[in-house]
Structures are given as C-alpha cells and as structure tokens.
Design a protein around this motif. Structure first.
Motif, short mmCIF file in Angstrom:
data_model
loop_
_atom_site.label_atom_id
_atom_site.label_comp_id
_atom_site.label_asym_id
_atom_site.label_seq_id
_atom_site.Cartn_x
_atom_site.Cartn_y
_atom_site.Cartn_z
N SER A 180 63.24 -1.90 -36.89
CA SER A 180 64.25 -2.94 -36.63
C SER A 180 63.66 -4.32 -36.88
O SER A 180 62.49 -4.48 -37.24
N CYS B 233 60.11 5.52 -34.18
CA CYS B 233 60.22 6.98 -34.17
C CYS B 233 58.85 7.56 -33.85
O CYS B 233 57.85 7.12 -34.41
N GLU C 132 62.82 -0.71 -32.39
CA GLU C 132 63.12 0.69 -32.65
C GLU C 132 61.94 1.37 -33.32
O GLU C 132 61.41 0.88 -34.33
N GLU D 286 73.22 7.44 -41.08
CA GLU D 286 73.10 6.03 -41.49
C GLU D 286 72.75 5.91 -42.97
O GLU D 286 73.28 5.05 -43.67
N LEU D 287 71.88 6.76 -43.46
CA LEU D 287 71.47 6.68 -44.87
C LEU D 287 72.64 6.94 -45.80
O LEU D 287 72.78 6.27 -46.84
N MET E 105 63.63 9.15 -31.40
CA MET E 105 63.95 7.81 -31.85
C MET E 105 64.19 6.96 -30.60
O MET E 105 65.12 7.23 -29.83
N ALA F 127 61.08 5.75 -40.59
CA ALA F 127 61.63 4.67 -39.76
C ALA F 127 61.54 3.30 -40.40
O ALA F 127 62.56 2.60 -40.55
N LEU G 92 66.30 12.71 -39.86
CA LEU G 92 66.35 11.43 -39.15
C LEU G 92 67.17 10.42 -39.95
O LEU G 92 67.00 10.29 -41.17
N TYR G 93 68.02 9.69 -39.28
CA TYR G 93 68.83 8.63 -39.87
C TYR G 93 69.77 9.16 -40.96
O TYR G 93 70.25 8.38 -41.80
N ARG H 286 68.13 -1.33 -44.52
CA ARG H 286 69.09 -2.13 -43.74
C ARG H 286 69.05 -3.60 -44.16
O ARG H 286 70.08 -4.28 -44.17
N VAL I 268 63.82 2.94 -43.49
CA VAL I 268 65.23 2.71 -43.16
C VAL I 268 65.45 1.24 -42.83
O VAL I 268 66.47 0.64 -43.21
#
Length: 726
Positions: free
Chosen positions: A544, A554, A552, A638-639, A501, A605, A634-635, A612, A608
């Motif tokens: 992002s 991956c 950002e 955050e998830l 990442m 990626a 991954l993530y 957000r 996500v």
C-alpha cells in the motif's frame, strides 16, 4: 561531503538569504501591479507622442518610457503621467514609497557599499545552496528520470524536497543575476554604459515641428527608452534619443539622425540580466521569481529541522579520541544505523583496554591517521550488493589512503538469505588488500546482526591484539510506532501454504511531531515488525501507500517462524510495534516502457501495489505463481479488476498443485518470444518472492535472453532488473 557543503552555507547565511528573498518577493509585486495598469501599446511614433505632449505640457524636458509601457514627462522637479496613445496628461506621477523603501533595502540594506557587498554574498550563498541542493536531490531521487517521483521521509524532508523542486530554477536565476549585478556595481564586471561620448552639435537652424522630424518618426513608441529635448534658446542643442537598441542624437532643425551608437554587448547583457533579476516588463517572470523567493524561508525552516533531526540521529561516542590521537580507528558503513550500535560496543570494549579510539563513517576515511596502529572496518551491504549510505565514497577515498604502520580488519554485516550477502564488505576487503594495507584478521561476516557471532569475532580480534576483547552486544532498538490491525484475509491453508493478508491502520503523528517522525512509504518499501521479546526486526514488503491510510503486507507462515507465528495469531484490534524503511532499489522507474512483474505467493504484494499506482496505464505484465487458484490466488479478484481498468496489460498465472501444474518460470519460457519483444522495447523486470523462485526465474530468463546476447546480469547492470527475494 556534498550534504555538508549544502547545509553549512544554509545555516550560516539563513537569516540574510531569507531576508533578501522576502524583500525580493515584495519587489516582484511591482511588475505585476504595473501590468494590471499597463496601457495599450501604441502604434504611433515618438515624433507624434512628443508633439502631443509638448502641446499639452510645453515645459517638458524629457520623456521616459518604463518597462511596463507607462510614459512619464519630466519638467524640473515635476513628473506627469502621460497617456502613451494620445499624449494627454493623466495626472502627477508618484513613486510608491513602499517600493522605493524595499528597493533600497533589498539592494543595500541602507548600509551603502557594505550592504551591497552583503547582498552579493547572500546571492553567492544562494548559488551554492541551489547547485548543491540540485545534486543532493538527484542523488536522493536516483537520477534525472526519478526527479519527479514522490519523495519519502518525514514531513519536513518531503516538504523540503517538494519546495526545492518547485523553487530551485527561480532561486538559481535570482541568485546568479543578483551576483552579476553586484559585481557590475563595483566594476568587477562591465555594465556597458561607459562607452558613449559627447554629442555633436546640431545644424543651428530654426527648429522644425517635432512631429515632422524624420528620425523621430521612424522610432515607434514601443522602442522608446527616453527622449531628452533640446534646451530652449540653444540652436546647437539636439534631441537625445535612447531606444532599446542604443543611443542617438537628432537635429531639431533637419530631423536627421546625427549619430547613433548601438548598445555595447556588455550593456545588452547587463540589461537582460536586470530584466531576468527584477522581472521588469515581464510580469509572469516576476510572479515566478516572487513565488520562488517566498519558498526560501520555508526551505530554511524545513532544512534546519532536517539538519537537527539528522544530528540527533547520529551516534554519539563518549570519549572519542579524535583521528589525530587515536591508536585504533573504527570506520562504519551503515544504511539504517544498526551497524553503529555494534561500533559503540566495540569502542567501549577497546577503551576499557586502554586504547584511544576514534569512530567515524567510512565516507570520512582520511588520507592518513598519524598514530593509528589498527583500522577496524564495520561494513554493511545495502540492497543488491551496494555500498550503504555512510560508505559510498570509501573506495574513492581509499585511492589516497596511506595506512602507514596500521593494519586492518574488515567485518561484514548482512543477511545470508540474500544473494549478495556481505558483498560490499568483500569488495572493501579486496580493495584494501590491493592497496597493500596489512591485514590484522581475515574478513569475517555477521549474519542478521548476530550478537553471538559478534562476540566470536571479538575473541578472534583479542587473540590478534594479544588482549581479551569481550563484546557483549545489546542491539539498539529502532524507533517504532503502534500499528493496529484493521482486517485480515487468510489463504492457502488447504495446500499447506498458509498465507495471511494483513491491513494495519497507520498512526498519524500530531502537530510538530509530524516534522520529526518518519512514516511515509509506498508499495515496495519495507515494514519492520518487532515480535514481542525479540529485538531483531523482520521485514515484509508493503503493498500500500501512506496516503491509503493503511499499511498492507502479506505473510507466509514459516515452520517455527517467530514473527510469522506471531502475526498469524493477530486478530483485528490487536497492535504491533513496527517501523517503515525505504527500499529505493525496488521501485518502478518513471518511464512508459513495459514493466514485467514476476511474483509468487506473498511476493506478489508489492507488485500489486505497483499496479494500483499505474494511473498512467503504463504497459504492465504480471506473472503470478501459487499452488491452487481456489486456495492461494492472492489478490485474484483485484487483479482481474485492474485488467478491466487498464492498469494491468496482461495477467499470466501458474499453479503448481493442480493437474499439469507448473511454476512461474515455466510460464516465462512459454512466452519467450513475447518477452524478447518486450526487452527490445526497453522492458524492465521486477521479481519478488522466495529465494528459490528467484533462482528459477533467473535461470529461465537467462535462457530466454541468450539469443539476444543478453542475460539477467546485463539487465541488472543497466537498471532493468530488480529483485526482492528472501
């Protein structure tokens, strides 16, 4: 064509339209200022008001009420401001020299009828700009439902779109009403004020006190437009009463309404148009029109910058023969301009052989080319088999195309890893064959901008033409910027799926460069990375937004992968050359209907990023597939946070390298009943990951949807299924 229709009137009429808008903005202040000083609306009658005014000013000849509610008494050349509640004199009524000056300047430029015509032309140009701008905005944003989404592009492009969305309603209203008033001024349209005859004479009796006149008592002051008093000493003269509904005459002796003529329909329309154009008496409308008018100079500036940037980015071909004289026509369909560089190489080689060559976008296909013997079509495929930007009108134009004695060859450009590799070029070739255009060569395809494949096609073309055609292509490098790595997180090494990442700082152009440099992006757009020594960019989905200040991505390390090996070797502080490309076909819509996100590995990626951005807490259900939760989830942290925050409604995971491991498509099958309910609620699906994962998801969803008479293709056709697989 639509863009040209929008830009040419804007450039030609920029000064006069901006001038008219600025003077209109100044005039919009008048109703607002009048509103601040507006008296209270009286409940008294016109009879009471006139009686009070005559008591204070016996020489009064007429009373006039403005749209703002102020009352002015006129006597000869003097004008006195009147308190509408008491009828008392407040002092001399003076017209503002500033507004008087700007009114004449706005209406006629102090040039009489010629200036009024110029004002009407400016209004017509603004109508063209507003309507074509609305159509372009809908096309750019992807329809009405996407109209309020964040625009992308350079600062000038984003400002132009934002200003247009805010101002277009007011500008269209001002332009339409202004054009109507110009046409009414010259008698092309009626203003309805020519339908009144001469008044009948009064009874001739002794005038009664004004306060006692019944016809005037029945009219409240708020409905008054004007009252003209009878001439002193003339027993036959009458009161002339104008209200907001019409004009009548009142006998000064009996107080009877002798005659009343309602406003003609044309006059009612004209007065409504006048109010809508000026905002007189409607201060908030005046404020809206003024704010819209102030946006015009900024729209002209940003629009000019966008036009200049677009012209600068268009390819220039030395020695273009023009379509009338060309014996060979090259038509180009491109989304990101890379196909144009191949067209330049081809044009140069053919010119060296003595051909007269014309190069143009596929959208510019003409009904015929008088001297053309060969038409060479270089067509890229965009997104899910769609036409690229410069070719979206080609198939419609082909219906009117007469090839004459010319034959055609189609060369498709794409990436073979995508499901619809060169699908648009194939549609073009089929349409040309159906139209009966002779074929010079069978359709050929170029995978990932291969210079070797292009050279091979050149040899085939040379054989068909009976002459050598050497195509040595050097790809044009896209404009890049330096992105410095801020941080990295590594995953999946233990399960032989190394994934990293990467978060890069976004460069911020300074000053005027911000108007010209692209760089706006959001989750789901693509980052093009140029590995050292390799001119072909590799694309990675972005997680992002530009406003985050970070780019950002991956990256899964591929065996022998030139770019992935390069990115895996980066350390914080290192920089890469990169650029951003919009990916509008892979973006969530703006509805509140359920959204089902399906991703595996690095493909999670952009998904996500969508979670957000879910500040409205739309129902989002995420299916994630990996190998081991301890190695490549991954993530994951955050998830789970997004679940608690309500931005994510559910999270379903599947890991293939654990006991009883399964793939993400198996979890879809487990939840078949729930997914069918979501589909009934209008759910949209978005899939990102490897090509193999995408195929597995399609197979599983087709089985799930079959009892409903649906499949992935039908969802895709209705805009409810999008994928970004690689």
């Amino acid at each position: 064509m639509l863009r040209r229709f929008h830009s040419l009137p804007g450039l030609v009429a920029a000064l006069i339209v901006s001038f008219m808008a600025l003077t209109g903005a100044v005039l919009s202040l008048k109703p607002i200022l009048e509103r601040t000083a507006a008296p209270a609306t009286p409940s008294s009658s016109v009879a009471d008001l006139a009686s009070a005014v005559l008591a204070a000013l016996p020489d009064t000849e007429s009373l006039v009420r403005s749209a703002s509610g102020s009352i002015t008494a006129y006597s000869g050349s003097s004008a006195t401001l009147i308190d509408p509640t008491t009828g008392a004199a407040l002092g001399p009524a003076a017209q503002s020299p500033l507004f008087t000056f700007f009114t004449e300047l706005h209406r006629s430029l102090f040039l009489g009828d010629g200036g009024r015509i110029a004002a009407g032309v400016a209004a017509g140009a603004m109508i063209v700009l507003a309507i074509s701008g609305i159509l372009l905005l809908l096309k750019r944003m992807g329809g009405w439902r996407q109209l309020l989404t964040n625009p992308r592009g350079t600062l000038s492009q984003r400002l132009h779109v934002e200003l247009a969305r805010l101002a277009v309603a007011g500008l269209l209203l001002s332009a339409l009403t202004g054009l109507y008033m110009t046409l009414a001024t010259f008698g092309v349209l009626s203003d309805g004020v020519d339908g009144f005859g001469f008044p009948a004479s009064g009874s001739g009796g002794t005038p009664a006190p004004v306060a006692s006149l019944a016809a005037l008592q029945q009219v409240p002051v708020r409905d008054l437009r004007a009252l003209v008093l009878p001439m002193p000493g003339d027993p036959a003269d009458v009161f002339t009463l104008t209200t907001n509904t019409g004009l009548g005459y009142v006998d000064p002796a009996t107080g009877a309404l002798i005659d009343f003529t309602p406003n003609a329909p044309a006059q009612t329309v004209y007065e409504a148009i006048y109010t809508l154009h000026t905002g007189q008496g409607v201060w908030w409308l005046a404020a809206l029109l003024g704010a819209s008018s102030l946006a015009v100079p900024a729209l002209m500036l940003t629009g000019t910058v966008v036009w200049l940037v677009r012209r600068r980015s268009l390819p220039r071909f030395a020695g273009d023969a023009g379509w009338r004289k060309a014996d060979t026509v090259i038509l180009v369909g491109s989304e990101g301009n890379t196909t144009w560089s191949f067209a330049a190489t081809l044009q140069s080689a053919l010119r060296e052989n003595g051909h007269a060559v014309h190069v143009a976008p596929m959208n510019s296909l003409r009904p015929s080319y008088p001297r053309a013997r060969h038409v060479l079509v270089l067509a890229a495929t965009y997104g899910n088999g769609s036409a690229p930007a410069s070719a979206r009108q080609f198939l419609a134009r082909l219906e009117r195309f007469d090839a004459g004695s010319a034959d055609v060859a189609v060369l498709g450009f794409g990436d073979r890893k995508f499901r619809n590799f060169c699908a648009y070029a194939e549609r073009v070739a089929a349409a040309l064959q159906a139209a009966g255009v002779p074929s010079l060569l069978p359709i050929s395809t170029i995978d990932r901008q291969s210079a070797q494949a292009f050279a091979q096609w050149g040899r085939q073309l040379g054989t068909a033409l009976g002459e050598p055609v050497g195509l040595t292509h050097a790809p044009a490098l896209p404009r890049t910027a330096s992105y410095q790595l801020v941080s990295r997180e590594d995953f999946g090494v233990e399960v032989q799926a190394p994934t990293v990442m990467l978060r890069f700082a976004v460069p911020r152009p300074n000053g005027w460069r911000r108007l010209f440099d692209a760089g706006s992006f959001r989750a789901g757009d693509l980052a093009g990375i140029l590995p050292p020594g390799d001119p072909i960019p590799r694309y990675y989905s972005i997680a992002s937004r530009r406003s985050d200040g970070l780019l950002e991505i991956c990256v899964r390390q591929q065996p022998g992968g030139v770019c992935s090996d390069y990115l895996f070797g980066l350390k914080p502080g290192d920089s890469v050359q990169a650029f951003v490309r919009a990916n509008p076909d892979f973006q969530p819509d703006r509805s509140r209907r359920p959204l089902v996100l399906i991703g595996a590995g690095a493909g999670v990626a952009p998904l996500v990023g969508f979670v957000r951005a879910n500040s409205r807490k739309r129902p989002i259900h995420l299916y994630f597939g990996g190998r081991d939760p301890d190695s490549d989830f991954l993530y994951g942290t955050e998830l789970h946070h997004q679940l608690r925050a309500g931005r994510l409604s559910s999270l379903v995971t599947s890991f293939s390298r654990v006991l009883g491991g399964r793939y993400v498509q198996h979890r879809l099958t487990d939840d078949a009943a729930d997914l069918r309910r979501l589909v009934e609620d209008g759910a949209r699906f978005m899939v990102c990951g490897s090509l193999a994962m995408g195929e597995g998801v399609r197979t599983a969803l087709n089985a799930i949807l079959a009892p409903m008479g649906l499949d992935v293709e039908k969802l895709q056709a209705s805009g409810r299924y999008a994928e970004d697989v690689y």
